[in-house]
Design a protein around this motif. Structure first.
Motif, PDB file in Angstrom:
ATOM      1  N   ALA A  24       0.833  -1.209   0.000  1.00 40.07           N
ATOM      2  CA  ALA A  24       0.000   0.000   0.000  1.00 40.07           C
ATOM      3  C   ALA A  24       0.867   1.258   0.000  1.00 40.07           C
ATOM      4  O   ALA A  24       0.562   2.234  -0.708  1.00 40.07           O
ATOM      5  CB  ALA A  24      -0.917  -0.015   1.221  1.00 40.07           C
ATOM      6  N   VAL A  25       1.950   1.259   0.790  1.00 40.19           N
ATOM      7  CA  VAL A  25       2.851   2.409   0.837  1.00 40.19           C
ATOM      8  C   VAL A  25       3.497   2.632  -0.525  1.00 40.19           C
ATOM      9  O   VAL A  25       3.562   3.758  -1.031  1.00 40.19           O
ATOM     10  CB  VAL A  25       3.929   2.215   1.922  1.00 40.19           C
ATOM     11  CG1 VAL A  25       5.042   3.255   1.781  1.00 40.19           C
ATOM     12  CG2 VAL A  25       3.314   2.320   3.310  1.00 40.19           C
ATOM     13  N   GLU A  26       3.995   1.558  -1.119  1.00 39.04           N
ATOM     14  CA  GLU A  26       4.644   1.679  -2.420  1.00 39.04           C
ATOM     15  C   GLU A  26       3.667   2.182  -3.485  1.00 39.04           C
ATOM     16  O   GLU A  26       4.035   2.999  -4.340  1.00 39.04           O
ATOM     17  CB  GLU A  26       5.249   0.342  -2.834  1.00 39.04           C
ATOM     18  CG  GLU A  26       6.460  -0.048  -2.002  1.00 39.04           C
ATOM     19  CD  GLU A  26       7.234  -1.197  -2.620  1.00 39.04           C
ATOM     20  OE1 GLU A  26       6.987  -1.520  -3.799  1.00 39.04           O
ATOM     21  OE2 GLU A  26       8.096  -1.767  -1.926  1.00 39.04           O
ATOM     22  N   PHE A  27       2.436   1.714  -3.430  1.00 41.35           N
ATOM     23  CA  PHE A  27       1.435   2.161  -4.400  1.00 41.35           C
ATOM     24  C   PHE A  27       1.179   3.657  -4.253  1.00 41.35           C
ATOM     25  O   PHE A  27       1.136   4.384  -5.249  1.00 41.35           O
ATOM     26  CB  PHE A  27       0.129   1.384  -4.209  1.00 41.35           C
ATOM     27  CG  PHE A  27      -0.979   1.834  -5.121  1.00 41.35           C
ATOM     28  CD1 PHE A  27      -1.033   1.406  -6.437  1.00 41.35           C
ATOM     29  CD2 PHE A  27      -1.968   2.699  -4.662  1.00 41.35           C
ATOM     30  CE1 PHE A  27      -2.046   1.835  -7.294  1.00 41.35           C
ATOM     31  CE2 PHE A  27      -2.985   3.130  -5.497  1.00 41.35           C
ATOM     32  CZ  PHE A  27      -3.026   2.694  -6.822  1.00 41.35           C
ATOM     33  N   GLU A  58       9.629   8.764   7.827  1.00 44.59           N
ATOM     34  CA  GLU A  58       8.624   7.854   8.369  1.00 44.59           C
ATOM     35  C   GLU A  58       8.550   6.572   7.553  1.00 44.59           C
ATOM     36  O   GLU A  58       8.456   5.467   8.104  1.00 44.59           O
ATOM     37  CB  GLU A  58       7.269   8.548   8.400  1.00 44.59           C
ATOM     38  CG  GLU A  58       6.175   7.738   9.075  1.00 44.59           C
ATOM     39  CD  GLU A  58       4.869   8.497   9.177  1.00 44.59           C
ATOM     40  OE1 GLU A  58       3.880   7.907   9.658  1.00 44.59           O
ATOM     41  OE2 GLU A  58       4.824   9.677   8.782  1.00 44.59           O
ATOM     42  N   VAL A  59       8.598   6.718   6.237  1.00 38.42           N
ATOM     43  CA  VAL A  59       8.567   5.542   5.368  1.00 38.42           C
ATOM     44  C   VAL A  59       9.795   4.680   5.591  1.00 38.42           C
ATOM     45  O   VAL A  59       9.707   3.450   5.722  1.00 38.42           O
ATOM     46  CB  VAL A  59       8.467   5.969   3.889  1.00 38.42           C
ATOM     47  CG1 VAL A  59       8.698   4.777   2.959  1.00 38.42           C
ATOM     48  CG2 VAL A  59       7.112   6.585   3.608  1.00 38.42           C
ATOM     49  N   ARG A  60      10.958   5.312   5.663  1.00 31.47           N
ATOM     50  CA  ARG A  60      12.188   4.558   5.871  1.00 31.47           C
ATOM     51  C   ARG A  60      12.221   3.904   7.255  1.00 31.47           C
ATOM     52  O   ARG A  60      12.718   2.786   7.407  1.00 31.47           O
ATOM     53  CB  ARG A  60      13.403   5.464   5.685  1.00 31.47           C
ATOM     54  CG  ARG A  60      13.844   5.629   4.241  1.00 31.47           C
ATOM     55  CD  ARG A  60      14.339   4.321   3.683  1.00 31.47           C
ATOM     56  NE  ARG A  60      14.780   4.425   2.291  1.00 31.47           N
ATOM     57  CZ  ARG A  60      15.199   3.397   1.586  1.00 31.47           C
ATOM     58  NH1 ARG A  60      15.214   2.191   2.113  1.00 31.47           N
ATOM     59  NH2 ARG A  60      15.581   3.536   0.328  1.00 31.47           N
ATOM     60  N   ALA A  61      11.704   4.578   8.262  1.00 28.10           N
ATOM     61  CA  ALA A  61      11.647   3.981   9.595  1.00 28.10           C
ATOM     62  C   ALA A  61      10.767   2.735   9.570  1.00 28.10           C
ATOM     63  O   ALA A  61      11.051   1.749  10.257  1.00 28.10           O
ATOM     64  CB  ALA A  61      11.113   4.985  10.608  1.00 28.10           C
ATOM     65  N   SER A  62       9.720   2.776   8.779  1.00 26.31           N
ATOM     66  CA  SER A  62       8.794   1.646   8.702  1.00 26.31           C
ATOM     67  C   SER A  62       9.346   0.504   7.860  1.00 26.31           C
ATOM     68  O   SER A  62       9.228  -0.666   8.231  1.00 26.31           O
ATOM     69  CB  SER A  62       7.454   2.097   8.103  1.00 26.31           C
ATOM     70  OG  SER A  62       6.852   3.088   8.906  1.00 26.31           O
ATOM     71  N   LEU A  63       9.975   0.835   6.730  1.00 22.11           N
ATOM     72  CA  LEU A  63      10.393  -0.197   5.768  1.00 22.11           C
ATOM     73  C   LEU A  63      11.873  -0.544   5.856  1.00 22.11           C
ATOM     74  O   LEU A  63      12.297  -1.570   5.329  1.00 22.11           O
ATOM     75  CB  LEU A  63      10.039   0.245   4.351  1.00 22.11           C
ATOM     76  CG  LEU A  63       8.555   0.514   4.102  1.00 22.11           C
ATOM     77  CD1 LEU A  63       8.324   0.908   2.646  1.00 22.11           C
ATOM     78  CD2 LEU A  63       7.701  -0.694   4.473  1.00 22.11           C
TER      79      LEU A  63
END
Length: 209
Positions: A24-27, A58-63
């Motif tokens: 979902a994030v990548e989309f 935030e995205v990098r912390a998650s992924l």
């Protein structure tokens, strides 16, 4: 978060959920980049277009730092060196700085991080240390290096999480971890107390770790 990040937080999450969240994030990011490159969000951009640094953190912390989008343009925009550039570090909020650190430390032991990680993390912890304000027996993270107002309870909690994964060397170097006035311990007291009312409106003093 990826599966490893949830494990680091000692939380059990079905493996299919992180996979769904990652997709979902990548989309969503792909849609944003399509708009950026097409010019639908203003002037058309060719490279280094993405400057929502807190979102990137935030995205990098998650992924995690090893996340590699399949789209090469997306991969280039979200490259770790961009997140730790001087431009990004100057713009990141305290929560964003915490996210940048967690992009590394939440996803691998300190001894298994890539060589460039140590210097990048040191820059982040140094900036966060400059935002510490002491108030009585507690300390809080200010909204900016020159400010007195608290960054808010959520941001302070995010920084505390980053410090929990920082390792003893970083804590001692930047936050006086082994002294009687440990800044990390003071910050933990602030978060545990729900944030002091007076700290939210300033009144703290600069720390000298």
């Amino acid at each position: 978060f990826g599966t490893d990040a949830w494990a680091a937080l000692e939380l059990r999450v079905p493996p299919e959920l992180p996979q769904a969240w990652r997709a979902a994030v990548e989309f969503e990011l792909q849609q944003q980049f399509t708009d950026l490159y097409s010019g639908q969000m203003g002037a058309r951009c060719e490279a280094d277009c993405y400057t929502a640094w807190d979102t990137m953190a935030e995205v990098r912390a998650s992924l995690g730092f090893e996340w590699a989008p399949t789209d090469p343009r997306l991969s280039a925009e979200f490259a770790m060196h961009r997140l730790f550039s001087e431009l990004a570090l100057q713009a990141l909020s305290p929560a964003g700085l915490a996210g940048a650190a967690l992009a590394y430390t939440l996803h691998a032991p300190l001894t298994e991080l890539p060589p460039e990680a140590a210097g990048r993390l040191d820059l982040v912890y140094g900036r966060l240390a400059n935002m510490v304000r002491i108030q009585g027996r507690t300390a809080y993270i200010a909204a900016s290096e020159g400010g007195q107002h608290s960054a808010g309870l959520g941001a302070n909690a995010a920084v505390l999480l980053a410090l929990a994964f920082a390792g003893p060397h970083a804590l001692e170097r930047h936050f006086a971890a082994t002294s009687g006035s440990s800044l990390a311990a003071r910050l933990a007291a602030y978060v545990a107390d729900g944030g002091g009312q007076s700290a939210r409106f300033g009144g703290g003093r600069w720390a000298s770790a």
